[in-house]
Write a protein that holds these residues in place. Structure first.
Motif, PDB file in Angstrom:
ATOM      1  N   LEU A   1      23.933 -22.264  14.823  1.00  0.00           N
ATOM      2  CA  LEU A   1      24.202 -22.204  16.262  1.00  0.00           C
ATOM      3  C   LEU A   1      23.633 -23.418  16.996  1.00  0.00           C
ATOM      4  CD1 LEU A   1      23.492 -18.418  16.909  1.00  0.00           C
ATOM      5  CD2 LEU A   1      25.712 -19.558  17.170  1.00  0.00           C
ATOM      6  N   LEU A   2      22.503 -23.941  16.490  1.00  0.00           N
ATOM      7  CA  LEU A   2      21.806 -25.025  17.203  1.00  0.00           C
ATOM      8  C   LEU A   2      21.857 -26.349  16.452  1.00  0.00           C
ATOM      9  CD1 LEU A   2      18.579 -23.064  18.289  1.00  0.00           C
ATOM     10  CD2 LEU A   2      20.682 -23.434  19.610  1.00  0.00           C
ATOM     11  N   HIS A   3      22.735 -26.479  15.451  1.00  0.00           N
ATOM     12  CA  HIS A   3      22.647 -27.664  14.595  1.00  0.00           C
ATOM     13  C   HIS A   3      22.955 -28.965  15.338  1.00  0.00           C
ATOM     14  CE1 HIS A   3      27.011 -26.883  14.326  1.00  0.00           C
ATOM     15  NE2 HIS A   3      27.160 -28.155  13.956  1.00  0.00           N
ATOM     16  N   ASP A   4      23.681 -28.902  16.456  1.00  0.00           N
ATOM     17  CA  ASP A   4      24.002 -30.114  17.213  1.00  0.00           C
ATOM     18  C   ASP A   4      23.139 -30.280  18.455  1.00  0.00           C
ATOM     19  OD1 ASP A   4      25.938 -31.138  15.531  1.00  0.00           O
ATOM     20  OD2 ASP A   4      27.569 -30.012  16.488  1.00  0.00           O
ATOM     21  N   ILE A   5      22.000 -29.567  18.524  1.00  0.00           N
ATOM     22  CA  ILE A   5      21.156 -29.649  19.711  1.00  0.00           C
ATOM     23  C   ILE A   5      20.629 -31.061  19.930  1.00  0.00           C
ATOM     24  CG2 ILE A   5      19.049 -28.976  18.462  1.00  0.00           C
ATOM     25  CD1 ILE A   5      18.146 -27.518  20.975  1.00  0.00           C
ATOM     26  N   GLY A   6      20.484 -31.807  18.837  1.00  0.00           N
ATOM     27  CA  GLY A   6      19.978 -33.176  18.955  1.00  0.00           C
ATOM     28  C   GLY A   6      20.967 -34.127  19.600  1.00  0.00           C
ATOM     29  N   GLN A   7      22.215 -33.699  19.809  1.00  0.00           N
ATOM     30  CA  GLN A   7      23.234 -34.560  20.425  1.00  0.00           C
ATOM     31  C   GLN A   7      23.271 -34.442  21.943  1.00  0.00           C
ATOM     32  OE1 GLN A   7      27.079 -33.894  18.664  1.00  0.00           O
ATOM     33  NE2 GLN A   7      26.390 -34.352  16.577  1.00  0.00           N
ATOM     34  N   ILE A   8      22.386 -33.607  22.505  1.00  0.00           N
ATOM     35  CA  ILE A   8      22.412 -33.396  23.953  1.00  0.00           C
ATOM     36  C   ILE A   8      22.260 -34.711  24.711  1.00  0.00           C
ATOM     37  CG2 ILE A   8      21.068 -32.432  25.872  1.00  0.00           C
ATOM     38  CD1 ILE A   8      20.677 -29.932  24.291  1.00  0.00           C
ATOM     39  N   GLY A   9      21.431 -35.592  24.195  1.00  0.00           N
ATOM     40  CA  GLY A   9      21.170 -36.857  24.911  1.00  0.00           C
ATOM     41  C   GLY A   9      22.180 -37.951  24.640  1.00  0.00           C
ATOM     42  N   LEU A  10      23.187 -37.687  23.780  1.00  0.00           N
ATOM     43  CA  LEU A  10      24.174 -38.724  23.467  1.00  0.00           C
ATOM     44  C   LEU A  10      25.223 -38.837  24.583  1.00  0.00           C
ATOM     45  CD1 LEU A  10      24.854 -37.994  19.680  1.00  0.00           C
ATOM     46  CD2 LEU A  10      23.431 -39.814  20.655  1.00  0.00           C
ATOM     47  N   PRO A  11      25.787 -40.017  24.782  1.00  0.00           N
ATOM     48  CA  PRO A  11      26.867 -40.180  25.766  1.00  0.00           C
ATOM     49  C   PRO A  11      28.072 -39.330  25.392  1.00  0.00           C
ATOM     50  CG  PRO A  11      25.985 -42.304  25.060  1.00  0.00           C
ATOM     51  CD  PRO A  11      25.402 -41.288  24.147  1.00  0.00           C
ATOM     52  N   ASP A  12      28.838 -38.912  26.412  1.00  0.00           N
ATOM     53  CA  ASP A  12      30.007 -38.065  26.168  1.00  0.00           C
ATOM     54  C   ASP A  12      31.012 -38.729  25.233  1.00  0.00           C
ATOM     55  OD1 ASP A  12      28.937 -36.152  27.757  1.00  0.00           O
ATOM     56  OD2 ASP A  12      30.165 -36.601  29.521  1.00  0.00           O
ATOM     57  N   LYS A  13      31.158 -40.038  25.334  1.00  0.00           N
ATOM     58  CA  LYS A  13      32.175 -40.712  24.525  1.00  0.00           C
ATOM     59  C   LYS A  13      31.889 -40.588  23.027  1.00  0.00           C
ATOM     60  CE  LYS A  13      30.009 -45.309  24.639  1.00  0.00           C
ATOM     61  NZ  LYS A  13      30.217 -46.745  24.946  1.00  0.00           N
ATOM     62  N   LEU A  14      30.607 -40.476  22.668  1.00  0.00           N
ATOM     63  CA  LEU A  14      30.272 -40.357  21.245  1.00  0.00           C
ATOM     64  C   LEU A  14      30.518 -38.952  20.713  1.00  0.00           C
ATOM     65  CD1 LEU A  14      26.985 -42.459  20.905  1.00  0.00           C
ATOM     66  CD2 LEU A  14      29.346 -43.141  20.489  1.00  0.00           C
ATOM     67  N   LEU A  15      30.472 -37.966  21.595  1.00  0.00           N
ATOM     68  CA  LEU A  15      30.650 -36.583  21.158  1.00  0.00           C
ATOM     69  C   LEU A  15      32.059 -36.337  20.644  1.00  0.00           C
ATOM     70  CD1 LEU A  15      28.779 -34.570  23.950  1.00  0.00           C
ATOM     71  CD2 LEU A  15      27.955 -35.178  21.671  1.00  0.00           C
ATOM     72  N   HIS A  16      33.036 -37.048  21.205  1.00  0.00           N
ATOM     73  CA  HIS A  16      34.433 -36.801  20.841  1.00  0.00           C
ATOM     74  C   HIS A  16      34.993 -37.881  19.920  1.00  0.00           C
ATOM     75  CE1 HIS A  16      33.729 -34.726  24.705  1.00  0.00           C
ATOM     76  NE2 HIS A  16      34.487 -33.776  24.152  1.00  0.00           N
TER      77      HIS A  16
ATOM     78  N   MET B   1      23.130 -40.725  14.014  1.00  0.00           N
ATOM     79  CA  MET B   1      22.374 -40.335  12.823  1.00  0.00           C
ATOM     80  C   MET B   1      20.949 -39.889  13.153  1.00  0.00           C
ATOM     81  SD  MET B   1      23.707 -43.225  10.084  1.00  0.00           S
ATOM     82  CE  MET B   1      22.549 -42.743   8.818  1.00  0.00           C
ATOM     83  N   LYS B   2      20.513 -40.134  14.374  1.00  0.00           N
ATOM     84  CA  LYS B   2      19.174 -39.681  14.769  1.00  0.00           C
ATOM     85  C   LYS B   2      19.160 -38.208  15.177  1.00  0.00           C
ATOM     86  CE  LYS B   2      17.645 -44.195  16.514  1.00  0.00           C
ATOM     87  NZ  LYS B   2      17.223 -44.927  17.735  1.00  0.00           N
ATOM     88  N   HIS B   3      20.333 -37.633  15.417  1.00  0.00           N
ATOM     89  CA  HIS B   3      20.334 -36.311  16.046  1.00  0.00           C
ATOM     90  C   HIS B   3      19.742 -35.187  15.195  1.00  0.00           C
ATOM     91  CE1 HIS B   3      24.176 -35.283  13.953  1.00  0.00           C
ATOM     92  NE2 HIS B   3      23.803 -34.030  14.181  1.00  0.00           N
ATOM     93  N   PRO B   4      19.782 -35.224  13.849  1.00  0.00           N
ATOM     94  CA  PRO B   4      19.111 -34.159  13.104  1.00  0.00           C
ATOM     95  C   PRO B   4      17.599 -34.132  13.331  1.00  0.00           C
ATOM     96  CG  PRO B   4      20.717 -35.266  11.705  1.00  0.00           C
ATOM     97  CD  PRO B   4      20.572 -36.101  12.941  1.00  0.00           C
ATOM     98  N   VAL B   5      16.975 -35.312  13.378  1.00  0.00           N
ATOM     99  CA  VAL B   5      15.525 -35.388  13.606  1.00  0.00           C
ATOM    100  C   VAL B   5      15.200 -34.990  15.041  1.00  0.00           C
ATOM    101  CG1 VAL B   5      13.521 -36.916  13.636  1.00  0.00           C
ATOM    102  CG2 VAL B   5      15.232 -37.142  11.828  1.00  0.00           C
TER     103      VAL B   5
END
Length: 442
Positions: free
Chosen positions: A242-257, A272-276
C-alpha cells in the motif's frame, strides 16, 4: 537483670514479676535479698489476704508462699490464687513436718513445686527460673496452637470456596481477554484503515492511473499467503504494498507519469532514491519497521542488478521478492515500466521472462499458479531439523540464535558444508541440541 528468654526468639528478654507471701518478715527479707539482684520485680505480703489484694492490681508471674500462716494457710491461699490467676506459677515453702498439708496444697492449689525449708539459694533460684521458662513455653505453645487453629479455619474456608473463587476469577480473566481481543482487533482494523486512507491520499496525484497500490496490495497479500508466510509477515507485505511508492511524494509530477525505461540520467537517479526515502519516512513508526524494510528492497533484482543496495538472491527479504512481482505485474499494465501498456496476458509473460533474473523463481512459480498461468507447483514449507540432518543448499526460514540471544545466522541464509560443520561444532561446545528451521518442498 534476671530475664527469661521467649520460645520463638531466644534473644528476646522478658522481665518477670514475683510475689513472696509469708507471715515471718525475716523469711520475706531473705527472699527479697536473694532475688532482687537478679532483676525481678518483687512484691511481698505478710498474709494470704494481703497477697490476694496484690493480685487485684498486679500481673504476677510466679508466687512463693509459706505453708504455715495464720487465718489462711498456704494451701488455701494457693487454691485462691489458682482460681484468681490460673496462669501464675505457684510454689510452696514447707517444712518436713507439713507433709499432709503439702499434699493438700498439691491437690487444691495445683502447685508447680514445693521447696523444703531451709532452702538452698542456688536450688530455689534455679527452680524459679525453670518455672518461668516453662511458663513462657506454655504461653508460646498456646499462642501457636491458637494461630494453627485460626490458619486451619482459614484454610478450610479457602478450600471450601476455592473452586468457586477459581471459577469466578477464570471468568473475569476470560472476559478481560475477550475485551482485549476486541480492542486489539479494533486497533488493528483502525491501523490498516489508516494505512489504506493514507495510500488513497497518495494516489490522488496519479489521476487516471490511481488504484495501483490497492491492486498491488491485493496481489501481494494473496501471493504472500500462498508462499506460506506467517500472519505478521503477510501483514507487513500488504502494508508495504500500500505504501511502496511513498518515497515518490517529493518527485515532480512529470516523473510520476513517465515510464522508468524512458527516464534520463538525472531523472532516473532521482526516482531510484525513492525506496530509501520511503523507508526513512516510516522509520519513526515502530509498527511499520517491517514494512519499511520491504519498501527499501522492492526494486532489488534476483540477479543483483536492482537498487538501492544491489542485493541478490535470498539476501533480498522474501516479502520484498513477493512485492516486486506483484508491483511490476500491475506496473507493466499501467505503463510505469515501459513506454507502452501491456495487457494482462503480456504482463504475465513479462513476469515469466524475468524468472531467475528480475524475480525469484519460486515466487514466480507461485504467482503463475495463483493466476492460473502455469501448472501448480509445490511451494516450500518449513521443517525443524537437528544439525545432523542438515544438507547443503538448505535455506534458513528463521534467524538462528544462541540461547543467550546472539545471532548465529540470519533467516534466508543458504547452508553449505562448512557452515553445517561449524554449527555441529558449536552444538558440541554448547552441550545442548540445536534445532534449525529450513525450507523444503511440500
Amino acid at each position: 537483670m534476671n530475664t527469661v528468654m521467649t520460645a520463638d526468639n531466644p534473644q528476646q528478654e522478658l522481665q518477670a514479676t514475683l510475689l513472696f507471701v509469708d507471715d515471718e518478715p525475716n523469711i520475706l527479707s531473705a527472699l527479697r535479698r536473694l532475688f532482687r539482684p537478679l532483676g525481678y520485680r518483687i512484691f511481698i505480703a505478710e498474709s494470704g489476704a494481703q497477697g490476694l489484694e496484690i493480685f487485684d492490681s498486679e500481673a504476677i508471674d510466679l508466687v512463693i508462699s509459706d505453708m504455715r500462716m495464720p487465718v489462711m494457710d498456704g494451701a488455701q491461699f494457693l487454691e485462691q490464687v489458682r482460681l484468681k490467676s490460673p496462669d501464675t506459677v505457684r510454689i510452696l515453702l514447707t517444712g518436713y513436718a507439713d507433709i499432709s498439708s503439702t499434699i493438700d496444697a498439691i491437690n487444691k492449689g495445683q502447685i508447680y513445686r514445693y521447696i523444703a525449708k531451709p532452702w538452698e539459694d542456688n536450688d530455689i533460684c534455679l527452680t524459679v527460673r525453670h518455672a518461668l521458662e516453662q511458663k513462657i513455653l506454655e504461653r508460646e505453645k498456646a499462642r501457636l496452637e491458637e494461630l494453627t487453629h485460626k490458619q486451619n479455619e482459614e484454610l478450610r474456608d479457602l478450600n471450601a470456596n476455592l473452586e468457586e473463587k477459581v471459577k469466578a476469577r477464570t471468568e473475569e480473566v476470560r472476559q478481560t481477554m475477550g475485551f482485549l481481543e476486541v480492542a486489539h482487533e479494533r486497533l488493528k482494523k483502525s491501523f490498516l484503515t489508516s494505512i489504506r486512507v493514507f495510500s488513497n491520499l497518495m494516489e490522488l496525484r496519479e489521476g487516471e492511473m490511481s488504484g495501483h497500490s490497492r491492486r498491488v496490495a491485493d496481489l501481494a497479500h494473496k501471493l504472500a499467503k500462498r508462499m506460506g508466510m506467517s500472519d505478521t509477515e503477510v501483514q507487513d507485505v500488504m502494508v508495504a504494498a500500500l505504501l511502496h511508492d511513498i518515497g515518490q511524494i517529493g518527485l515532480p509530477d512529470k516523473l510520476l507519469h513517465k515510464p522508468f525505461n524512458t527516464l534520463a540520467g538525472e531523472e532516473r537517479a532521482a526516482v531510484m532514491k525513492h525506496p530509501v526515502v520511503g523507508q526513512t519516512a516510516l522509520m519513526a513508526l515502530e509498527q511499520l519497521h517491517g514494512a519499511a524494510r520491504l519498501i527499501r528492497s522492492h526494486h532489488e533484482r534476483f540477479d543483483g542488478q536492482g537498487f538501492p543496495d544491489a542485493l541478490s538472491g535470498l539476501a533480498i527479504p522474501l516479502g520484498a521478492r513477493v512485492l516486486t512481482v506483484a508491483n511490476e505485474y500491475d506496473a507493466a499494465q499501467q505503463g510505469y515500466l515501459m513506454s507502452k501498456r501491456l495487457n494482462a496476458e503480456d504482463a504475465l509473460t513479462f513476469i515469466k521472462e524475468g524468472r531467475g533474473k528480475r524475480y525469484d523463481p519460486q515466487v514466480v512459480d507461485a504467482f503463475l499458479a495463483m493466476l492460473g498461468g502455469g501448472e501448480p507447483v509445490p511451494y516450500e514449507r518449513e521443517i525443524a531439523l537437528h544439525t545432523g540432518d542438515l544438507k547443503p543448499d538448505m535455506v534458513l526460514t528463521r534467524d538462528l540464535m544462541t540461547r543467550d540471544g546472539l545471532l548465529l545466522l540470519a533467516r534466508d541464509y543458504i547452508l553449505d558444508d562448512t557452515l553445517i560443520d561449524q554449527l555441529k561444532n558449536y552444538e558440541r561446545t554448547d552441550g545442548r541440541p540445536m534445532v534449525v528451521h529450513v525450507k523444503v518442498k511440500g
